[in-house]
Design an enzyme around this catalytic site. Sequence first.
Site, PDB file in Angstrom:
ATOM      1  N   LYS A   1     -14.485  16.432  12.389  1.00 55.54           N
ATOM      2  CA  LYS A   1     -15.358  16.331  13.562  1.00 55.54           C
ATOM      3  C   LYS A   1     -15.725  17.750  14.000  1.00 55.54           C
ATOM      4  O   LYS A   1     -14.898  18.475  14.501  1.00 55.54           O
ATOM      5  CB  LYS A   1     -14.660  15.580  14.690  1.00 55.54           C
ATOM      6  CG  LYS A   1     -14.410  14.125  14.325  1.00 55.54           C
ATOM      7  CD  LYS A   1     -14.016  13.285  15.514  1.00 55.54           C
ATOM      8  CE  LYS A   1     -13.825  11.841  15.090  1.00 55.54           C
ATOM      9  NZ  LYS A   1     -12.445  11.461  14.836  1.00 55.54           N
TER      10      LYS A   1
ATOM     11  N   TRP B   1     -19.917  14.327  12.629  1.00 53.61           N
ATOM     12  CA  TRP B   1     -18.942  14.114  11.575  1.00 53.61           C
ATOM     13  C   TRP B   1     -19.408  14.737  10.261  1.00 53.61           C
ATOM     14  O   TRP B   1     -20.566  14.576   9.869  1.00 53.61           O
ATOM     15  CB  TRP B   1     -18.720  12.613  11.352  1.00 53.61           C
ATOM     16  CG  TRP B   1     -17.974  11.963  12.471  1.00 53.61           C
ATOM     17  CD1 TRP B   1     -17.495  12.569  13.600  1.00 53.61           C
ATOM     18  CD2 TRP B   1     -17.633  10.583  12.580  1.00 53.61           C
ATOM     19  NE1 TRP B   1     -16.867  11.645  14.392  1.00 53.61           N
ATOM     20  CE2 TRP B   1     -16.930  10.422  13.798  1.00 53.61           C
ATOM     21  CE3 TRP B   1     -17.824   9.467  11.769  1.00 53.61           C
ATOM     22  CZ2 TRP B   1     -16.450   9.190  14.212  1.00 53.61           C
ATOM     23  CZ3 TRP B   1     -17.333   8.248  12.193  1.00 53.61           C
ATOM     24  CH2 TRP B   1     -16.656   8.111  13.403  1.00 53.61           C
TER      25      TRP B   1
ATOM     26  N   GLU C   1      -5.630  -4.292   0.299  1.00 51.86           N
ATOM     27  CA  GLU C   1      -5.816  -5.403   1.243  1.00 51.86           C
ATOM     28  C   GLU C   1      -7.015  -6.284   0.900  1.00 51.86           C
ATOM     29  O   GLU C   1      -7.181  -7.352   1.486  1.00 51.86           O
ATOM     30  CB  GLU C   1      -6.016  -4.852   2.670  1.00 51.86           C
ATOM     31  CG  GLU C   1      -4.768  -4.251   3.285  1.00 51.86           C
ATOM     32  CD  GLU C   1      -4.591  -2.771   2.971  1.00 51.86           C
ATOM     33  OE1 GLU C   1      -5.080  -2.327   1.920  1.00 51.86           O
ATOM     34  OE2 GLU C   1      -3.966  -2.073   3.774  1.00 51.86           O
TER      35      GLU C   1
ATOM     36  N   THR D   1       0.875  -1.176   0.000  1.00 51.83           N
ATOM     37  CA  THR D   1       0.000   0.000   0.000  1.00 51.83           C
ATOM     38  C   THR D   1       0.910   1.224   0.000  1.00 51.83           C
ATOM     39  O   THR D   1       2.022   1.170   0.525  1.00 51.83           O
ATOM     40  CB  THR D   1      -0.904   0.048   1.244  1.00 51.83           C
ATOM     41  OG1 THR D   1      -0.061   0.101   2.384  1.00 51.83           O
ATOM     42  CG2 THR D   1      -1.805  -1.144   1.334  1.00 51.83           C
TER      43      THR D   1
HETATM   44  P1  ADP Z   1      -3.639   3.706  -0.918  1.00 52.71           P
HETATM   45  O1  ADP Z   1      -4.558   4.721  -1.516  1.00 52.71           O
HETATM   46  O2  ADP Z   1      -3.520   3.767   0.580  1.00 52.71           O
HETATM   47  O3  ADP Z   1      -2.394   3.476  -1.634  1.00 52.71           O
HETATM   48  P2  ADP Z   1      -5.470   1.724  -1.841  1.00 52.71           P
HETATM   49  O4  ADP Z   1      -5.376   1.964  -3.270  1.00 52.71           O
HETATM   50  O5  ADP Z   1      -5.537   0.346  -1.351  1.00 52.71           O
HETATM   51  O6  ADP Z   1      -4.286   2.310  -1.084  1.00 52.71           O
HETATM   52  O7  ADP Z   1      -6.663   2.594  -1.345  1.00 52.71           O
HETATM   53  C1  ADP Z   1      -7.776   2.080  -0.716  1.00 52.71           C
HETATM   54  C2  ADP Z   1      -8.622   3.207  -0.202  1.00 52.71           C
HETATM   55  O8  ADP Z   1      -9.081   4.015  -1.278  1.00 52.71           O
HETATM   56  C3  ADP Z   1      -9.865   2.749   0.482  1.00 52.71           C
HETATM   57  O9  ADP Z   1      -9.615   2.373   1.808  1.00 52.71           O
HETATM   58  C4  ADP Z   1     -10.739   3.982   0.377  1.00 52.71           C
HETATM   59  O10 ADP Z   1     -10.419   4.933   1.369  1.00 52.71           O
HETATM   60  C5  ADP Z   1     -10.348   4.547  -0.956  1.00 52.71           C
HETATM   61  N1  ADP Z   1     -11.317   4.150  -1.986  1.00 52.71           N
HETATM   62  C6  ADP Z   1     -11.223   3.153  -2.867  1.00 52.71           C
HETATM   63  N2  ADP Z   1     -12.298   3.135  -3.680  1.00 52.71           N
HETATM   64  C7  ADP Z   1     -13.097   4.140  -3.291  1.00 52.71           C
HETATM   65  C8  ADP Z   1     -14.371   4.646  -3.729  1.00 52.71           C
HETATM   66  N3  ADP Z   1     -15.036   4.136  -4.761  1.00 52.71           N
HETATM   67  N4  ADP Z   1     -14.872   5.704  -3.065  1.00 52.71           N
HETATM   68  C9  ADP Z   1     -14.235   6.262  -2.009  1.00 52.71           C
HETATM   69  N5  ADP Z   1     -13.037   5.845  -1.572  1.00 52.71           N
HETATM   70  C10 ADP Z   1     -12.479   4.801  -2.198  1.00 52.71           C
END
Ligand code: ADP
Length: 542
Positions: free
Chosen positions: A434, A439, A327, A182
């Site tokens: 917040k 929220w 994940e 990640t």
């Molecule tokens: P990172 O962005 O940390 O490198 P990821 O690509 O695994 O890692 O990102 C996952 C995160 O992206 C999710 O936990 C969520 O916060 C966000 N995310 C993914 N898809 C969506 C979506 N359709 N709408 C809103 N947030 C999203």
Amino acid sequence: MRALMQDWSLTLDKIFDHAARWHGDREVVTRSVEGPITRSDYATLHRRAKQVSHGLLEMGIGPGDRVATMGWNSDRHLEVWYGAVGIGAVLHTLNPRLFPEQIVYIANHAQDTVLFADPACAALLAELLPQCPTIKRVIFLSEAAPEASFPAEAYEAWLSGRPADAAWGGFDENSAAGLCYTSGTTGNPKGVLYGHRSNYLHAMMTLQPDALNLSARDAVLLIVPMYHANAWGVMYSAPLVGAKLVLPGQKLDAAALHELIETEGVTYSAAVPTIWQMLLAHLKETKGKLTTLQRVTVGGSACPESIIRTLHDDFGVDVIQGWGMTETSPLATVSTPKRPGLSFEDSVPRKLKQGRIVGNLDLKLVDDAGARLPHDGRTFGRLMIKGPTVASGYYGAPHGSALDDEGFFDTGDVATIDADGDMQITDRAKDVIKSGGEWISSIDVENIAVGHPKAALCAVLGVVHPKWDERPILLVQLKPGQAAGKQEFLDYLDGRIARWWMPDDVVFVDEIPLGPTGKIDKKLLRTRLTGYELPFDPNLKR
Ligand code: ADP
């Protein structure tokens, strides 16, 4: 009593065997690193992937060894992918867009042995390799190796003349197959270790009609980079059904993508919202058409309404929003409608949510103490997920399991779930605002604000407030050549969001920075805002 069905372990080599045998002439088209568009097919790629396996075995690579790649979406990258996975090695995709020190950390943490890289990464590698002692060989994914200050070979010469008879499979379906870190927006990057079985199941789950619904009749443009979040599983799902694959290489500008969509008859594509925004701006400017594209999955961050409407109204393209994370392999929820016969207008509010859980997975919302919260569409809670395609812990992490007592993984997202099961992300836990004990969803306000015709990108941040703890402010990057005042944006939001969600300030910035995976980099934005003071009106009612 044991069932009398055949043993068929779910190892990923079977997917590529299937594609070669039953869809051997289905095309895989690449915008090559050399420039021209090249055409291959699943049978050819299968043969060449076997040659890759031969080369890896000759180097002494075996089951469990990490084979790294650093490159954009291409046929050669796909060959290495299957060549490694087929012999039980672990394919580790490195993201060239990360900060160099993060890449060094990741490559050392993974203990990568050999690296296949796009020639465009040569300069970056010259800087990194001296700090990555476990990487013993570098092979450039090209005809000829570029000038480099370190020993390296060219892929085509390395591959040429090798036999294509390496044996694939024959190991436990729970063996590791892929490693993806990640991007580490908080702390050090963390390694997610996919298995053969988990990726196989993920491919089948994502192929469901209510998920990505890919078929042999589709031509898939994979814009999501192969180095990010397991490429949304498309490296497995497309060959499993024999869909045509179109791989854009490093040229991800709107004109190049549009050309590929039109010339290759692309019917389906997947990418983060910023890519669609860029493509739509280009189409508007050039009066371009989308004559073959039918549906797209938008995910990675929340999909603004303007994308859903413009793709539908102007181009007849259906937008399906998907949510997931590295994940979760990654696809986990999809915004396909539950009820039959919905008009487009009625479906928009559902498409704006991240959608329903894909079969084989489970979700729950919990409060900070871990107690379950109701699915009433209003109550915000931490989103937890469980299933065979969800990580149970991180690679090489000291603390074993990352799961709660019921076996759920904490996504770090805050969400609501309504009575139909439609989940909506309201924020990442660390971005939640917040205000006065309640929220505010930064994502909601951003997505509405970006619908303003003058806005290119919008971000909402929480800033400390003497009375309300935190209040939202809106940051706007205007489209080129546009000018606007604060009030214009506040008027636009008025009536579209709750009054107490109204940003306390609008700040125009030259650039809203995007992180290495195309998402708004709020961490960097916060740093840039250091010294900013919120205008404070003690008499203002909320
Ligand atoms: P990172 O962005 O940390 O490198 P990821 O690509 O695994 O890692 O990102 C996952 C995160 O992206 C999710 O936990 C969520 O916060 C966000 N995310 C993914 N898809 C969506 C979506 N359709 N709408 C809103 N947030 C999203």
